[in-house]
Design an enzyme around this catalytic site. Structure first.
Site, mmCIF file in Angstrom:
data_model
loop_
_atom_site.group_PDB
_atom_site.id
_atom_site.type_symbol
_atom_site.label_atom_id
_atom_site.label_comp_id
_atom_site.label_asym_id
_atom_site.label_seq_id
_atom_site.Cartn_x
_atom_site.Cartn_y
_atom_site.Cartn_z
ATOM 1 N N CYS A 12 0.861 -1.185 0.000
ATOM 2 C CA CYS A 12 0.000 0.000 0.000
ATOM 3 C C CYS A 12 0.900 1.239 0.000
ATOM 4 O O CYS A 12 2.061 1.159 -0.380
ATOM 5 C CB CYS A 12 -0.996 -0.007 1.159
ATOM 6 S SG CYS A 12 -0.315 0.268 2.812
ATOM 7 N N ARG B 56 -3.496 -0.519 5.147
ATOM 8 C CA ARG B 56 -4.034 -1.605 4.328
ATOM 9 C C ARG B 56 -3.108 -2.806 4.209
ATOM 10 O O ARG B 56 -3.540 -3.947 4.415
ATOM 11 C CB ARG B 56 -4.394 -1.079 2.937
ATOM 12 C CG ARG B 56 -5.534 -0.070 2.980
ATOM 13 C CD ARG B 56 -5.743 0.583 1.632
ATOM 14 N NE ARG B 56 -4.689 1.582 1.387
ATOM 15 C CZ ARG B 56 -4.583 2.287 0.263
ATOM 16 N NH1 ARG B 56 -5.430 2.070 -0.731
ATOM 17 N NH2 ARG B 56 -3.621 3.179 0.133
ATOM 18 N N ASP C 283 -8.245 3.655 0.867
ATOM 19 C CA ASP C 283 -7.349 4.084 1.940
ATOM 20 C C ASP C 283 -8.179 4.674 3.085
ATOM 21 O O ASP C 283 -8.848 5.691 2.909
ATOM 22 C CB ASP C 283 -6.367 5.129 1.410
ATOM 23 C CG ASP C 283 -5.267 5.459 2.406
ATOM 24 O OD1 ASP C 283 -5.350 5.034 3.576
ATOM 25 O OD2 ASP C 283 -4.320 6.150 1.999
#
Length: 164
Positions: free
Chosen positions: A11, A17, A129
């Site tokens: 990420c 994440r 996100d």
């Protein structure tokens, strides 16, 4: 048994994440008895948080579902990762672009979106996100990552059965 496959979750800063995805897949592999055959790690495309633990909100929401992210530490993707990992699984299209720009030609097929493994997910679907949002965003990430990792687990089983 020794490690036969390696998966890198990617990420932006490696604090929300990708460490969540790492923790989810680690547990699923352990429950399936495949944790000695598949190595999982995570990294970010930037080094803003290098050495830091995952975001406290990611840790808290993960803990509610039994995932321990506390020992993970952020790091940036390294050139050697393209050789070391069989799959580099990005959370969104920007991460895929970043990885593909740096990936040696012989390893291009290793870069994919994590949600490519989620049954029923639209092509090109992304894990959003949650960093600038409310805790509910971290729950949404977990929902998506759990489904994708279940599909990924099936894919990894097939590769192991085929002699990966």
């Amino acid at each position: 048994m020794s490690v036969r496959l390696r998966v890198l979750m990617v990420c932006t800063g490696n604090i929300c994440r990708s460490p969540t995805a790492e923790a989810v897949l680690r547990r699923m592999l352990a429950e399936a008895g495949l944790h000695r055959e598949v190595e999982v790690d995570s990294a970010g495309i930037v080094d803003y948080h290098a050495g830091s633990p995952p975001d406290p909100r990611a840790q808290a929401q993960g803990a509610k579902r039994g995932y321990d992210l506390s020992r993970l530490r952020a790091r940036k993707v390294r050139p050697a990762d393209f050789e070391r990992f069989d799959l580099l699984l990005a959370m969104d299209a920007d991460h895929v672009e970043y990885l593909n720009e740096r990936c040696p030609p012989q390893h291009m097929g290793r870069v994919r979106l994590l949600l490519d493994f989620a049954p029923g997910a639209a092509q090109g679907a992304e894990v959003p996100d949650p960093y600038y949002g409310a805790p509910a965003g971290f729950d949404r990430v977990l929902d998506l990552v759990e489904v994708a990792c279940e599909g990924l687990l099936g894919h990894l089983r097939q590769r192991l059965d085929a002699g990966a």
